[in-house]
Design a protein around this motif. Sequence first.
Motif, PDB file in Angstrom:
ATOM      1  N   ASN A 159       0.817  -1.206   0.000  1.00 44.13           N
ATOM      2  CA  ASN A 159       0.000   0.000   0.000  1.00 44.13           C
ATOM      3  C   ASN A 159       0.853   1.259   0.000  1.00 44.13           C
ATOM      4  O   ASN A 159       0.539   2.226  -0.694  1.00 44.13           O
ATOM      5  CB  ASN A 159      -0.968  -0.005   1.188  1.00 44.13           C
ATOM      6  CG  ASN A 159      -2.190  -0.822   0.903  1.00 44.13           C
ATOM      7  OD1 ASN A 159      -3.059  -0.393   0.157  1.00 44.13           O
ATOM      8  ND2 ASN A 159      -2.250  -2.014   1.460  1.00 44.13           N
ATOM      9  N   THR A 162       2.276   1.610  -3.500  1.00 40.56           N
ATOM     10  CA  THR A 162       1.246   2.048  -4.446  1.00 40.56           C
ATOM     11  C   THR A 162       0.947   3.528  -4.262  1.00 40.56           C
ATOM     12  O   THR A 162       0.835   4.277  -5.240  1.00 40.56           O
ATOM     13  CB  THR A 162      -0.033   1.215  -4.263  1.00 40.56           C
ATOM     14  OG1 THR A 162       0.298  -0.173  -4.404  1.00 40.56           O
ATOM     15  CG2 THR A 162      -1.084   1.588  -5.287  1.00 40.56           C
ATOM     16  N   PHE A 163       0.844   3.964  -3.018  1.00 40.79           N
ATOM     17  CA  PHE A 163       0.611   5.380  -2.730  1.00 40.79           C
ATOM     18  C   PHE A 163       1.733   6.235  -3.316  1.00 40.79           C
ATOM     19  O   PHE A 163       1.477   7.253  -3.973  1.00 40.79           O
ATOM     20  CB  PHE A 163       0.522   5.575  -1.212  1.00 40.79           C
ATOM     21  CG  PHE A 163       0.366   7.007  -0.786  1.00 40.79           C
ATOM     22  CD1 PHE A 163      -0.855   7.635  -0.880  1.00 40.79           C
ATOM     23  CD2 PHE A 163       1.448   7.712  -0.286  1.00 40.79           C
ATOM     24  CE1 PHE A 163      -1.003   8.956  -0.485  1.00 40.79           C
ATOM     25  CE2 PHE A 163       1.310   9.021   0.106  1.00 40.79           C
ATOM     26  CZ  PHE A 163       0.075   9.654   0.011  1.00 40.79           C
ATOM     27  N   THR A 193      -2.366  -2.007  -7.442  1.00 40.09           N
ATOM     28  CA  THR A 193      -3.652  -1.961  -6.751  1.00 40.09           C
ATOM     29  C   THR A 193      -4.186  -3.378  -6.568  1.00 40.09           C
ATOM     30  O   THR A 193      -4.610  -3.758  -5.473  1.00 40.09           O
ATOM     31  CB  THR A 193      -4.667  -1.113  -7.547  1.00 40.09           C
ATOM     32  OG1 THR A 193      -4.144   0.210  -7.695  1.00 40.09           O
ATOM     33  CG2 THR A 193      -6.001  -1.055  -6.841  1.00 40.09           C
ATOM     34  N   THR A 252      -4.837  -1.499  -2.639  1.00 37.41           N
ATOM     35  CA  THR A 252      -6.085  -0.764  -2.849  1.00 37.41           C
ATOM     36  C   THR A 252      -6.179   0.480  -1.977  1.00 37.41           C
ATOM     37  O   THR A 252      -6.524   1.561  -2.459  1.00 37.41           O
ATOM     38  CB  THR A 252      -7.287  -1.684  -2.578  1.00 37.41           C
ATOM     39  OG1 THR A 252      -7.156  -2.857  -3.377  1.00 37.41           O
ATOM     40  CG2 THR A 252      -8.587  -0.987  -2.914  1.00 37.41           C
ATOM     41  N   ILE A 253      -5.890   0.346  -0.719  1.00 32.51           N
ATOM     42  CA  ILE A 253      -5.993   1.495   0.192  1.00 32.51           C
ATOM     43  C   ILE A 253      -4.975   2.566  -0.187  1.00 32.51           C
ATOM     44  O   ILE A 253      -5.294   3.761  -0.211  1.00 32.51           O
ATOM     45  CB  ILE A 253      -5.824   1.045   1.655  1.00 32.51           C
ATOM     46  CG1 ILE A 253      -7.001   0.138   2.042  1.00 32.51           C
ATOM     47  CG2 ILE A 253      -5.720   2.235   2.597  1.00 32.51           C
ATOM     48  CD1 ILE A 253      -6.848  -0.541   3.368  1.00 32.51           C
ATOM     49  N   GLY A 254      -3.770   2.155  -0.527  1.00 33.39           N
ATOM     50  CA  GLY A 254      -2.751   3.105  -0.974  1.00 33.39           C
ATOM     51  C   GLY A 254      -3.150   3.802  -2.258  1.00 33.39           C
ATOM     52  O   GLY A 254      -2.902   4.995  -2.431  1.00 33.39           O
ATOM     53  N   ILE A 288      -6.303   4.313  -3.370  1.00 33.02           N
ATOM     54  CA  ILE A 288      -7.401   5.240  -3.085  1.00 33.02           C
ATOM     55  C   ILE A 288      -6.860   6.491  -2.391  1.00 33.02           C
ATOM     56  O   ILE A 288      -7.234   7.611  -2.743  1.00 33.02           O
ATOM     57  CB  ILE A 288      -8.490   4.552  -2.240  1.00 33.02           C
ATOM     58  CG1 ILE A 288      -9.187   3.479  -3.079  1.00 33.02           C
ATOM     59  CG2 ILE A 288      -9.495   5.564  -1.712  1.00 33.02           C
ATOM     60  CD1 ILE A 288     -10.115   2.572  -2.296  1.00 33.02           C
ATOM     61  N   ALA A 289      -5.965   6.297  -1.433  1.00 32.68           N
ATOM     62  CA  ALA A 289      -5.371   7.449  -0.734  1.00 32.68           C
ATOM     63  C   ALA A 289      -4.585   8.315  -1.708  1.00 32.68           C
ATOM     64  O   ALA A 289      -4.686   9.550  -1.679  1.00 32.68           O
ATOM     65  CB  ALA A 289      -4.467   6.970   0.401  1.00 32.68           C
ATOM     66  N   LEU A 345     -11.299  -3.614  -8.178  1.00 33.60           N
ATOM     67  CA  LEU A 345     -11.925  -3.745  -6.860  1.00 33.60           C
ATOM     68  C   LEU A 345     -12.941  -4.879  -6.848  1.00 33.60           C
ATOM     69  O   LEU A 345     -13.032  -5.637  -5.874  1.00 33.60           O
ATOM     70  CB  LEU A 345     -12.589  -2.436  -6.446  1.00 33.60           C
ATOM     71  CG  LEU A 345     -11.666  -1.231  -6.237  1.00 33.60           C
ATOM     72  CD1 LEU A 345     -12.479  -0.016  -5.822  1.00 33.60           C
ATOM     73  CD2 LEU A 345     -10.590  -1.538  -5.227  1.00 33.60           C
ATOM     74  N   GLN A 366     -11.128  -8.184  -6.789  1.00 36.69           N
ATOM     75  CA  GLN A 366     -10.588  -8.405  -5.443  1.00 36.69           C
ATOM     76  C   GLN A 366     -11.680  -8.881  -4.494  1.00 36.69           C
ATOM     77  O   GLN A 366     -11.461  -9.801  -3.708  1.00 36.69           O
ATOM     78  CB  GLN A 366      -9.975  -7.119  -4.886  1.00 36.69           C
ATOM     79  CG  GLN A 366      -8.617  -6.796  -5.418  1.00 36.69           C
ATOM     80  CD  GLN A 366      -8.071  -5.524  -4.808  1.00 36.69           C
ATOM     81  OE1 GLN A 366      -8.819  -4.609  -4.469  1.00 36.69           O
ATOM     82  NE2 GLN A 366      -6.761  -5.458  -4.677  1.00 36.69           N
TER      83      GLN A 366
END
Length: 85
Positions: free
Chosen positions: A9, A12-13, A39, A44-46, A48-49, A71, A74
């Motif tokens: 994450n 990815t961010f 992702t 995913t969280i990274g 989206i952030a 998503l 997943q």
Amino acid sequence: MFYVLLLINLMTFILFGIDKRKAVRHQRRISEASLLACTFLGGTIGAIAGMLIFRHKVSKKSFLVKFGLVLLVQAVVIYLLTVIR
């Protein structure tokens, strides 16, 4: 497993931030496939952030559709893994 997901994450961010900076500077970009792969692999969280904080890829409908599909896949994989156990 927690630390692996945290690292993915974070990576990815950072990738979303780097790609945004490259977009602003009109430099060679990170491919959408790479962003979506990170992702899909748990970032995913990274992602989206990164999308929200850097305001990156949030107005590109084709990317958002692909992101939504990632998503969905997943969610299906997580569901199947919980049912199988």
